[in-house]
Scaffold this motif. Sequence first.
Motif, PDB file in Angstrom:
ATOM      1  N   ASP A 105      -9.210   2.721  -0.918  1.00 36.14           N
ATOM      2  CA  ASP A 105      -8.334   1.644  -1.382  1.00 36.14           C
ATOM      3  C   ASP A 105      -6.896   2.131  -1.529  1.00 36.14           C
ATOM      4  O   ASP A 105      -5.951   1.423  -1.157  1.00 36.14           O
ATOM      5  CB  ASP A 105      -8.829   1.092  -2.728  1.00 36.14           C
ATOM      6  N   ALA A 108      -5.371   2.566   1.892  1.00 35.58           N
ATOM      7  CA  ALA A 108      -5.148   1.252   2.493  1.00 35.58           C
ATOM      8  C   ALA A 108      -3.890   0.605   1.909  1.00 35.58           C
ATOM      9  O   ALA A 108      -3.102  -0.019   2.630  1.00 35.58           O
ATOM     10  CB  ALA A 108      -6.363   0.360   2.268  1.00 35.58           C
ATOM     11  N   VAL A 113      -2.505  -2.006   4.723  1.00 37.73           N
ATOM     12  CA  VAL A 113      -3.607  -2.717   5.363  1.00 37.73           C
ATOM     13  C   VAL A 113      -3.879  -4.009   4.586  1.00 37.73           C
ATOM     14  O   VAL A 113      -4.114  -3.963   3.378  1.00 37.73           O
ATOM     15  CB  VAL A 113      -4.881  -1.845   5.410  1.00 37.73           C
ATOM     16  N   LYS A 115      -5.583  -7.005   2.713  1.00 41.74           N
ATOM     17  CA  LYS A 115      -6.864  -6.993   1.995  1.00 41.74           C
ATOM     18  C   LYS A 115      -7.952  -7.703   2.786  1.00 41.74           C
ATOM     19  O   LYS A 115      -9.117  -7.316   2.741  1.00 41.74           O
ATOM     20  CB  LYS A 115      -6.691  -7.624   0.612  1.00 41.74           C
ATOM     21  N   ARG A 118      -9.759  -5.339   5.197  1.00 35.07           N
ATOM     22  CA  ARG A 118     -10.294  -4.068   4.704  1.00 35.07           C
ATOM     23  C   ARG A 118     -11.807  -3.964   4.767  1.00 35.07           C
ATOM     24  O   ARG A 118     -12.350  -2.920   5.147  1.00 35.07           O
ATOM     25  CB  ARG A 118      -9.816  -3.812   3.270  1.00 35.07           C
ATOM     26  N   TYR A 122     -13.600  -0.841   6.349  1.00 39.87           N
ATOM     27  CA  TYR A 122     -14.342   0.077   5.478  1.00 39.87           C
ATOM     28  C   TYR A 122     -15.783   0.246   5.974  1.00 39.87           C
ATOM     29  O   TYR A 122     -16.313   1.364   6.031  1.00 39.87           O
ATOM     30  CB  TYR A 122     -14.368  -0.439   4.050  1.00 39.87           C
ATOM     31  N   VAL A 157      -7.802   4.233   8.015  1.00 35.79           N
ATOM     32  CA  VAL A 157      -7.962   2.880   7.452  1.00 35.79           C
ATOM     33  C   VAL A 157      -7.141   1.856   8.244  1.00 35.79           C
ATOM     34  O   VAL A 157      -7.507   0.688   8.337  1.00 35.79           O
ATOM     35  CB  VAL A 157      -7.614   2.824   5.950  1.00 35.79           C
ATOM     36  N   ARG A 158      -6.053   2.305   8.801  1.00 40.29           N
ATOM     37  CA  ARG A 158      -5.307   1.489   9.775  1.00 40.29           C
ATOM     38  C   ARG A 158      -5.418   2.228  11.099  1.00 40.29           C
ATOM     39  O   ARG A 158      -4.879   3.304  11.269  1.00 40.29           O
ATOM     40  CB  ARG A 158      -3.842   1.341   9.363  1.00 40.29           C
TER      41      ARG A 158
END
Length: 586
Positions: A105, A108, A113, A115, A118, A122, A157-158
């Motif tokens: 989190d 992110a 990123v 929400k 996500r 994830y 995460v991205r």
Amino acid sequence: MDDAPILEAADLAKAFAAGGRRTEALAGVSFAIRPGAITGLIGPDGAGKTTLMRLAAGLLVPDAGRIRALGLDSTRDSLAVQAALGYMPQRFGLYEDLSVQENLDLYADLQGVPKAARAARYAELMHMTGLGPFNRRLAGKLSGGMKQKLGLACTLVRAPRLLLLDEPTVGVDPVSRRELWAIVDRLVREEGMSVLLSTAYLDEAERCQAVILLSEGRILDQGPPQAISARMAGRTWAVSTPGGGPRGLQPRLAGHTGVVDALVQGDHVRVVTQAGVDAAALGALPGLEAARIEAVAPRFEDGFIDLLRPGASEAAPALAVAPLAGSAQRGADGAPVIEVDGLRRRFGSFWAVDGVSFQVRRGEIFGLLGANGAGKSTTFRMLCGLLPASGGHLRVAGLDLRHAAAAARARIGYMSQKFSLYGNLSVAQNLDFFASAYGLAAAQRAQRRDWALREFELGDHADRLSADLSLGHKQRLAMACALMHAPEILFLDEPTSGVDPLARREFWQRINALAHAGVTIMVTTHFMEEAEYCDRVAIMAAGRILAMDEPAALKAAARTAECPAPSMEDAFVRLVESAPAAEQAA
């Protein structure tokens, strides 16, 4: 557009000043990396790999030349470059007091990123890394391999088009290393990502589509790894002698003119010769008249060492052990000098070591291998008297560690994973400090300091702060400090983690010399080829010993129709993956 380089450099130069010295990290480096491939950045310690990655990521400004990433100037457009690529440095900034999910989190948020995007990302990352069952666990409670996978997940995460990985597999076990590579392969294959990956493991270079070989800030070679291997055709051999072990043969071969490299590999020594030195010329060397010499296929590591050692062998000088008066090697009667029976250690409700038993003879090199979190370092700390056992019996150098830990420590040398050096002290001051800590008198301290500076070739660095040394020189200094009191037993906890192949070769030549002089050595390592130097190996998982035998016997036990000639890594992976409890520790 698809054919445009994803990362390119032209005449790139960068230097640093530290401690009154100017170091040229990069000098005239030029390359172009094509998209959709894994490119390996290979080189010895201090070659300039990390500097190159930081320049590519726009975190450093070059002194000369230019570097472009994703079509952007990494210097002028540094913020845009940092927003577009992914960069995982050697020491990725995980927050150990946050859980796996909380770390995701946080990154992110930092990477902007949305929400809404996500949950799907994830889920994909947790499936890819196998961290799904551990998303509530604190990052600080993860094993080394799991931390690396979490660091990679946070970097991704991205999803970037270009991913920079600075030695992502250093310090992780072979099982975790294979898992990390499976993730990287999938990113390239399924997401079309381009990856620049630096590594100290030369077998990993063979998995890359292209490699860039750096040394002392300059490019030695670049291109497909297979092309570098192919140039070594007719120069690689397996040499063995009847009735003689490879550990005794290796130093004899390494010292000969015409021999570029000599490495213990199973029951033979793998030899790389200069061009024009064939089997007949090799067999004519003194002491090899009865040797069995067979041609073997060249590999990337052979070409890499040949580029670093043009011409001939650069074997480390034989180590003069020079024990102190009164510390002669005791008990040379075949009796064990390390005895472990039912050893246990508990942290809260968790048993880090659970019923471990083994014995080690004088002059033996005994390897303790295992996945991250298997209990190797905990076992070492108990054997060194640094951590009390929760159960079982320990005798080291004939002394019971429950009652005579201080006396036993005086006969032990210990070299830890992190090299327990004092960065704000010079090389000479570190040597003096450790000599004093081991109780050496002033005259002895001076004598041993001079010995260490000479034998470990540290004389030119005596006045430098240890924090300013390269990793290879830190390793030399850490080993010298552990030997200041001429111990009869030496514990080495992952002593070659992160150092380059030349430094590893030099290190093991010294270890062999110590064992030949009667020093008993216990070592942990994640480099499975180093297990070949051991007389016996124990493989641990989840605090227990899975198997213990000579390396050749462990490999023979792993032989299958699909894998008729298993390596030590194959044997290790097979054992660890067959142990159900190991899944929770690795």
